[in-house]
Design an enzyme around this catalytic site. Structure first.
Site, PDB file in Angstrom:
ATOM      1  N   SER A 242      45.760 -61.001  58.723  1.00 53.02           N
ATOM      2  CA  SER A 242      46.437 -61.128  57.433  1.00 53.02           C
ATOM      3  C   SER A 242      45.430 -61.612  56.401  1.00 53.02           C
ATOM      4  CB  SER A 242      47.582 -62.135  57.545  1.00 53.02           C
ATOM      5  OG  SER A 242      47.037 -63.429  57.698  1.00 53.02           O
ATOM      6  N   LYS A 243      45.906 -61.728  55.184  1.00 56.23           N
ATOM      7  CA  LYS A 243      45.076 -62.158  54.048  1.00 56.23           C
ATOM      8  C   LYS A 243      44.244 -63.412  54.348  1.00 56.23           C
ATOM      9  CE  LYS A 243      45.541 -59.428  50.568  1.00 56.23           C
ATOM     10  NZ  LYS A 243      44.351 -58.645  50.835  1.00 56.23           N
ATOM     11  N   ARG A 244      44.832 -64.273  55.176  1.00 56.95           N
ATOM     12  CA  ARG A 244      44.137 -65.524  55.515  1.00 56.95           C
ATOM     13  C   ARG A 244      42.772 -65.273  56.132  1.00 56.95           C
ATOM     14  NH1 ARG A 244      45.694 -68.251  59.608  1.00 56.95           N
ATOM     15  NH2 ARG A 244      47.029 -66.630  60.468  1.00 56.95           N
ATOM     16  N   HIS A 245      42.646 -64.089  56.762  1.00 60.91           N
ATOM     17  CA  HIS A 245      41.392 -63.789  57.458  1.00 60.91           C
ATOM     18  C   HIS A 245      40.361 -63.113  56.565  1.00 60.91           C
ATOM     19  CE1 HIS A 245      44.503 -63.874  60.721  1.00 60.91           C
ATOM     20  NE2 HIS A 245      43.601 -64.710  61.211  1.00 60.91           N
ATOM     21  N   GLY A 246      40.669 -62.969  55.295  1.00 64.79           N
ATOM     22  CA  GLY A 246      39.716 -62.298  54.387  1.00 64.79           C
ATOM     23  C   GLY A 246      40.204 -60.897  54.066  1.00 64.79           C
TER      24      GLY A 246
END
Ligand code: GLU
Length: 504
Positions: free
Chosen positions: A272-276
């Site tokens: 997800s976005k959290r991972h870049g």
């Protein structure tokens, strides 16, 4: 099993990628597109692009345009679909609404579907009740046996019904006792899959606004578009038994299914976005080359027999098979993608690489307008070994564009006043004697200083490097010297000799 040109019915292989344009092309979806594309290309089949755009509240034209653009960027060209037509169009579900209505009405008239007037609030309440009891939220069948009179009454009140598929209308066809029936299929990645029919309640195929639900539209389209293999993400696994039942109800051939494992981030949670960066668009903007992205996506769940990792598209087509697709989740590792990108950057045709790098230079306010193309190619060639993405291109190009890169004191990396002065002095003298300083000349000069002074490695190179670039690291020295040319090299050496005179 998958290295066949035809499916079990002897038809030509046809696969589809069916994105919903509710966001940019996600890395997971791009991997699905790639595996479908490779499967088609490997088997001389057709790769069809179908836009699933019936979620009108979330769909945006801009997303569709971007998905098409990103697929093209990645080299995943389609044989049928938006922009290129085909015999089984239209290829946007929003343009196929009447087709779904026709098939839903057919199921209605055959008694395999029924009108449901249950209000959404009531359904929601029942769903919650079931869940709180730990039961699957199945529809209770309230409208299944409405009389003709009931239906007329509801319709008189102006209530628009949805159309529900009657699951039991098909399950007994399998010779299985309704509600205890099992729905089985052989997944090309995951092996034999078994679902309990009793977990599936009658489900909506046409919403009350007349728009088809995903499962129904997908089945109708897959059948009418003669799709032989459905290759998609594992998140759709629970839809497959429903789709099998619908196929049976409408008398369609059931395609082969292959469900690809999920893609996780470094912390083993869903990517997800959290991972870049999670979309192809972001990767493109960060300066990843399409070849590298595609090669990396290939390794997300697939591996070659001999463990080879760098595999250009041409070889990927030859080697790809669904048999080697893993059931376990794949982990997206940005470090590996960066490494792979640097390898493709190193090997890319230099004219093409310069073309691709130019917008990144422009973005960093490095004006390349009016610059000689050959000179620019040389610069890009010199720095390509030092970068992993094109967005890092400006890290070293400044040494060529900036007029005088004077390092600010203390002059890190070099101790002036001794051997370093000697190296620089000799270097300048020798350069002054040369007509021009091509790479081989620069190389020869450096070697001769090595012989004369007995210095090597950093002691030899660093004074020159720092003097002409102002940095302690960067592209190969001989390349820098050749690109800067005699005049600028001497000018920079003079300047540094001037400035350190005051420091020591
Ligand atoms: N539109 C669906 C999605 O984007 C496609 C599902 C399928 O491949 O059947 O997830």
């Amino acid at each position: 099993m998958d290295n066949q040109r035809h499916n079990n019915h002897g038809e030509l292989i046809r696969v589809r990628f069916a994105p919903s344009p509710t966001g940019h092309l996600h890395i997971g979806n791009a991997r699905t597109a790639l595996f479908n594309w490779l499967f088609a290309r490997k088997n001389n089949g057709s790769f069809i692009l179908r836009i699933e755009d019936t979620d009108f509240d979330r769909v945006k034209k801009e997303y569709e345009d971007n998905i098409l653009k990103d697929l093209k960027w990645a080299g995943l060209n389609w044989d049928e679909g938006p922009g290129c037509g085909g015999n089984y169009g239209p290829y946007r579900q929003s343009e196929r609404i009447n087709i779904y209505k026709e098939y839903a009405n057919k199921l209605l008239s055959e008694g395999k579907a029924y009108k449901c007037f249950c209000p959404e609030e009531e359904l929601e309440k029942k769903r919650k009740e079931s869940l709180s009891k730990g039961l699957p939220p199945r529809y209770d069948g309230k409208c299944r046996y409405l009389s003709g009179e009931d239906i007329i009454n509801y319709e008189k009140q102006g209530i628009k019904p949805s159309i529900r598929f009657e699951v039991e209308s098909v399950l007994p066809f399998n010779d299985l006792k309704a509600h205890d029936g099992l729905i089985e299929f052989e997944d090309m990645v995951r092996g034999k899959m078994t679902f309990k029919g009793s977990d599936i309640g009658d489900f909506v195929i046409l919403r009350s606004d007349g728009v088809s639900a995903y499962n129904f539209a997908a089945v109708v389209d897959d059948a009418l578009m003669k799709i032989t293999h459905v290759i998609r993400g594992e998140d759709h696994l629970s839809n497959t038994p429903r789709q099998i039942l619908l196929n049976q109800a409408m008398g369609f051939d059931i395609p082969c299914f292959a469900h690809l494992s999920m893609i996780l981030g470094y912390d083993k949670t869903l990517l997800s976005k959290r991972h870049g960066a999670t979309s192809v668009k972001e990767l493109k903007e960060e300066g990843y080359l399409p070849e590298a992205v595609v090669n990396y996506l290939l390794l997300l769940g697939w591996s070659s027999k001999n463990g080879r990792e760098i595999m250009p598209m041409f070889d990927a087509i030859k080697n790809f098979s669904l048999e080697r697709v893993s059931k376990s989740p794949a982990v997206f590792d940005i470090k590996k993608l960066r490494w792979m990108n640097s390898s493709y950057i190193k090997n890319k045709d230099i004219t093409e690489l310069t073309e691709l790098a130019s917008p990144f230079l422009a973005k960093k306010c490095i004006s390349i307008e009016g610059i000689d193309k050959n000179w620019l190619c040389k610069i890009v060639d010199a720095v390509r070994d030092n970068i992993q993405t094109l967005s890092e291109i400006d890290k070293y190009t400044g040494i060529f564009f900036d007029e005088l890169p004077v390092p600010s004191p203390p002059l890190k990396g070099v101790e002036w006043g001794g051997e370093a002065d000697e190296v620089l002095k000799l270097f300048k003298e020798k350069i002054e004697k040369e007509e021009n300083i091509a790479e081989d000349v620069a190389d020869k000069i450096i070697r001769s200083i090595k012989e004369k002074t007995g210095l090597k490695g950093k002691k030899l190179m660093m004074p020159i490097r720092v003097a002409i670039t102002g940095k302690t690291e960067g592209p190969e020295l001989k390349k820098i010297v050749a690109i800067l040319g005699k005049e600028r090299v001497i000018k920079r050496i003079n300047l540094i000799q001037e400035s350190y005179k005051y420091l020591i």
